[in-house]
Write a protein that holds these residues in place. Structure first.
Motif, mmCIF file in Angstrom:
data_model
loop_
_atom_site.group_PDB
_atom_site.id
_atom_site.type_symbol
_atom_site.label_atom_id
_atom_site.label_comp_id
_atom_site.label_asym_id
_atom_site.label_seq_id
_atom_site.Cartn_x
_atom_site.Cartn_y
_atom_site.Cartn_z
ATOM 1 N N THR A 194 -4.059 4.453 8.257
ATOM 2 C CA THR A 194 -5.044 5.304 7.564
ATOM 3 C C THR A 194 -4.546 6.750 7.550
ATOM 4 O O THR A 194 -4.665 7.464 6.548
ATOM 5 C CB THR A 194 -6.422 5.216 8.260
ATOM 6 O OG1 THR A 194 -6.801 3.850 8.300
ATOM 7 C CG2 THR A 194 -7.472 6.026 7.523
ATOM 8 N N ILE A 195 -3.951 7.181 8.661
ATOM 9 C CA ILE A 195 -3.389 8.538 8.725
ATOM 10 C C ILE A 195 -2.234 8.662 7.735
ATOM 11 O O ILE A 195 -2.126 9.660 7.008
ATOM 12 C CB ILE A 195 -2.931 8.858 10.171
ATOM 13 C CG1 ILE A 195 -4.148 8.904 11.098
ATOM 14 C CG2 ILE A 195 -2.146 10.167 10.210
ATOM 15 C CD1 ILE A 195 -3.812 8.943 12.589
ATOM 16 N N LEU A 196 -1.407 7.632 7.652
ATOM 17 C CA LEU A 196 -0.276 7.633 6.705
ATOM 18 C C LEU A 196 -0.803 7.783 5.266
ATOM 19 O O LEU A 196 -0.279 8.582 4.479
ATOM 20 C CB LEU A 196 0.540 6.355 6.859
ATOM 21 C CG LEU A 196 1.689 6.138 5.871
ATOM 22 C CD1 LEU A 196 2.741 7.223 6.035
ATOM 23 C CD2 LEU A 196 2.322 4.755 6.078
ATOM 24 N N ALA A 197 -1.831 7.044 4.964
ATOM 25 C CA ALA A 197 -2.391 7.104 3.601
ATOM 26 C C ALA A 197 -2.950 8.500 3.306
ATOM 27 O O ALA A 197 -2.869 8.988 2.173
ATOM 28 C CB ALA A 197 -3.479 6.050 3.441
ATOM 29 N N ALA A 198 -3.477 9.155 4.338
ATOM 30 C CA ALA A 198 -4.065 10.485 4.149
ATOM 31 C C ALA A 198 -2.996 11.541 3.848
ATOM 32 O O ALA A 198 -3.303 12.635 3.367
ATOM 33 C CB ALA A 198 -4.863 10.891 5.386
ATOM 34 N N ALA A 199 -1.752 11.204 4.158
ATOM 35 C CA ALA A 199 -0.670 12.193 3.986
ATOM 36 C C ALA A 199 -0.007 12.150 2.623
ATOM 37 O O ALA A 199 0.845 12.980 2.329
ATOM 38 C CB ALA A 199 0.386 11.995 5.070
ATOM 39 N N GLY A 200 -0.370 11.166 1.818
ATOM 40 C CA GLY A 200 0.248 11.082 0.491
ATOM 41 C C GLY A 200 -0.178 12.262 -0.348
ATOM 42 O O GLY A 200 -1.284 12.767 -0.193
ATOM 43 N N PRO A 201 0.700 12.746 -1.213
ATOM 44 C CA PRO A 201 0.305 13.865 -2.064
ATOM 45 C C PRO A 201 -0.860 13.472 -2.969
ATOM 46 O O PRO A 201 -0.947 12.325 -3.374
ATOM 47 C CB PRO A 201 1.552 14.155 -2.904
ATOM 48 C CG PRO A 201 2.530 13.087 -2.592
ATOM 49 C CD PRO A 201 2.019 12.231 -1.498
ATOM 50 N N THR A 232 6.199 1.458 -1.038
ATOM 51 C CA THR A 232 6.750 2.795 -1.324
ATOM 52 C C THR A 232 5.695 3.849 -0.953
ATOM 53 O O THR A 232 5.002 4.370 -1.817
ATOM 54 C CB THR A 232 7.113 2.940 -2.812
ATOM 55 O OG1 THR A 232 6.000 2.513 -3.600
ATOM 56 C CG2 THR A 232 8.338 2.143 -3.180
ATOM 57 N N PRO A 233 5.599 4.137 0.342
ATOM 58 C CA PRO A 233 4.588 5.110 0.773
ATOM 59 C C PRO A 233 4.878 6.493 0.204
ATOM 60 O O PRO A 233 6.036 6.840 -0.038
ATOM 61 C CB PRO A 233 4.702 5.109 2.304
ATOM 62 C CG PRO A 233 5.963 4.406 2.631
ATOM 63 C CD PRO A 233 6.416 3.648 1.445
ATOM 64 N N LYS A 234 3.809 7.258 -0.003
ATOM 65 C CA LYS A 234 3.992 8.599 -0.569
ATOM 66 C C LYS A 234 4.484 9.574 0.491
ATOM 67 O O LYS A 234 4.962 10.654 0.176
ATOM 68 C CB LYS A 234 2.675 9.080 -1.161
ATOM 69 C CG LYS A 234 2.257 8.271 -2.375
ATOM 70 C CD LYS A 234 0.928 8.793 -2.885
ATOM 71 C CE LYS A 234 0.376 7.936 -4.004
ATOM 72 N NZ LYS A 234 -1.075 8.050 -4.105
#
Ligand code: PEP
Length: 252
Positions: free
Chosen positions: A244-251, A33-35
């Motif tokens: 890593t970019i995806l993780a950086a975009a989580g609120p 469940t990505p942010k």
């Protein structure tokens, strides 16, 4: 709150085998469940296979372009309905490579935007200035022109089911990203321009930044208040970098 989006534009890269491997790696590494919303845009001929591989996953699918017309004698073109049919939810319209290399006008891009909406696809409208425009102080003028044609044709409500990507042409594929403050300045301008027509829609519109986003600079770009994620070219072809970019975009 705007849910961020990280979109990978694979451009004309990959093969069946390479794509299958890349998607496997993304599926293995992406949180259940990505942010942030995550999507990839492979070349047309690989969409169906990618769609099957991504079924029931947290990663969505998009096309890289679409025809402005719905059906008929348009050799080589792909319609919105066809993209939907193979599992796309999104489609990029007006990427600078299409505007510059294939002479796509603002009007044609706006028609493509409308065609995507008409079939329930979420268009990702790319806007952005060339280096000469920035150096001449014409960034706002260019971005406003590109945006206004879409607003004229589809109205602010057209943007309700869409995403905007600010992609300064000088930053695409060059390794030279816009400074976070430069991106923020243009993103805030885009939001204000939409807001002049409809404040509610402007506040809800996701505005992505694109142009040499990498694992190492994503967090500082995404930390800007009007940057709601990214449209990623080169770095989307490497699973670890993209994740890593995806993780950086989580609120936060
Ligand atoms: C793009 O093509 O949309 C893009 C942003 O490319 P890159 O990330 O490679 O600069």
């Amino acid at each position: 709150m705007r849910r961020p989006i990280v979109a990978g534009n694979w451009k004309m890269h990959g093969s069946r085998a390479e794509n299958a491997r890349l998607i496997e790696e993304l599926l293995a590494g992406a949180p259940a469940t990505p942010k942030a919303t995550c999507l990839v845009c492979p070349p047309f001929v690989y969409l169906l296979e990618a769609s099957r591989q991504l079924r029931d996953s947290s990663i969505s699918l998009g096309g890289q372009d679409v025809c402005a017309d719905t059906q008929g004698a348009f050799t080589g073109e792909i319609s919105s309905a066809m993209l939907k049919d193979v599992g796309c939810e999104y489609v990029i319209v007006g990427h600078s490579e299409r505007r510059l290399l294939y002479r796509e006008s603002d009007q044609l891009v706006a028609r493509k935007f409308g065609a995507a909406l008409s079939k329930g696809l979420i268009p990702i409208l790319c806007v952005g200035e060339q280096l000469a425009d920035r150096e001449a102080g014409r960034t706002r003028e260019v971005v406003a022109r590109q945006l206004d044609v879409v607003l004229e044709l589809c109205g602010a409500t057209g943007l309700e089911q869409a995403v905007v990507a600010y992609e300064p042409v000088w930053a695409i594929g060059t390794g030279r990203n816009a400074a976070p403050e430069q991106a923020q300045e243009v993103h805030a301008y885009i939001r204000a321009r939409i807001g002049a027509r409809d404040a509610r829609i402007a506040a809800a519109t996701r505005i992505l930044y694109g142009g040499s986003v990498k694992a190492g600079n994503a967090a500082e770009l995404f930390a800007m208040p009007d940057v709601d994620g990214g449209l990623i070219g080169g770095a989307s072809l490497k699973a670890d970098e993209f994740l890593t970019i995806l993780a950086a975009a989580g609120p936060a």
